[in-house]
Design a protein around this motif. Sequence first.
Motif, mmCIF file in Angstrom:
data_model
loop_
_atom_site.group_PDB
_atom_site.id
_atom_site.type_symbol
_atom_site.label_atom_id
_atom_site.label_comp_id
_atom_site.label_asym_id
_atom_site.label_seq_id
_atom_site.Cartn_x
_atom_site.Cartn_y
_atom_site.Cartn_z
ATOM 1 N N TYR A 186 0.836 -1.205 0.000
ATOM 2 C CA TYR A 186 0.000 0.000 0.000
ATOM 3 C C TYR A 186 0.871 1.255 0.000
ATOM 4 N N ARG A 188 3.880 1.511 -1.126
ATOM 5 C CA ARG A 188 4.509 1.618 -2.447
ATOM 6 C C ARG A 188 3.527 2.166 -3.482
ATOM 7 N N SER A 189 2.275 1.720 -3.413
ATOM 8 C CA SER A 189 1.279 2.191 -4.384
ATOM 9 C C SER A 189 1.057 3.694 -4.252
ATOM 10 N N LEU A 190 1.081 4.193 -3.019
ATOM 11 C CA LEU A 190 0.910 5.632 -2.803
ATOM 12 C C LEU A 190 2.117 6.416 -3.306
ATOM 13 N N LYS A 192 4.102 5.516 -5.634
ATOM 14 C CA LYS A 192 4.065 5.439 -7.095
ATOM 15 C C LYS A 192 3.158 6.527 -7.664
ATOM 16 N N ARG A 193 2.159 6.917 -6.880
ATOM 17 C CA ARG A 193 1.218 7.963 -7.309
ATOM 18 C C ARG A 193 1.716 9.365 -6.965
ATOM 19 N N GLY A 194 2.881 9.452 -6.315
ATOM 20 C CA GLY A 194 3.450 10.764 -6.042
ATOM 21 C C GLY A 194 3.504 11.182 -4.588
ATOM 22 N N PHE A 195 2.994 10.351 -3.683
ATOM 23 C CA PHE A 195 3.068 10.676 -2.261
ATOM 24 C C PHE A 195 4.525 10.607 -1.798
ATOM 25 N N ALA A 200 3.004 8.613 2.854
ATOM 26 C CA ALA A 200 2.639 7.255 2.444
ATOM 27 C C ALA A 200 2.771 6.285 3.615
#
Length: 229
Positions: A186, A188-190, A192-195, A200
């Motif tokens: 989770y 990492r996914s954030l 990846k979105r720019g957080f 994150a």
Amino acid sequence: MDKKEFYLKKIGQRGKIAIWLVDGSKIRCDLDKEFTNFGQHFRFPFIPKYEFWLDKEAMPNERRFFIDHLLVEWQSMREGSSYIEAFDAAGEKERSERFKAGDLKKVCGKDNRPDIKKMRYRLLYKTDGGILIWLVYGRLVRSAFNIDFTQGGHDLVYDFVPRNNVWLDNDVLIKERPYIMLHELYERSLMKRGFDYPKAHRRASKIEWQARHDKRKLKESLALLGIYD
């Protein structure tokens, strides 16, 4: 809450300081989600002043390193150092002891650089999105790269983790792995979105905390990240 329920076994004594093996999983669920491999009073005020707490490990072969670290960290903070200052001083001591133990020799190749392949234990999962989740030898990762690698990590935080990889520490008990996997995927996914990492991490810690209290939340959250039973 009765803190006695966290204690498992007294494993040592250093002067006035009692060293206890504790149930880290229960602490993370009921008390503080940020408690990882070990802790002392000046970092975690819920720990009595003259006690060190070490999490129960799947591979209990690093306790001497953790205790050496805690002794320096505890004394430094007791004398007024900040946590960061104390951690840095304790880290120097811990790295020195790890070097003496010969861990680097176990993982370095002919070029004297750490060989990633020697740190992998086994592949656990591949997500729908192509993220590889590896179980790794946590002790060797800490000795070769970063003593602050605890429980898990991924390529967007640690530059030594290969691209599209999430690493789980083999020191983590099997029952804890789903929560650590959720946190890392989770987070990492954030990112990846720019957080940024702090934001994150806070959000990942929140969803991990929720999952620890709701098994359905754990299953649903992992499924959204590409991990199924």
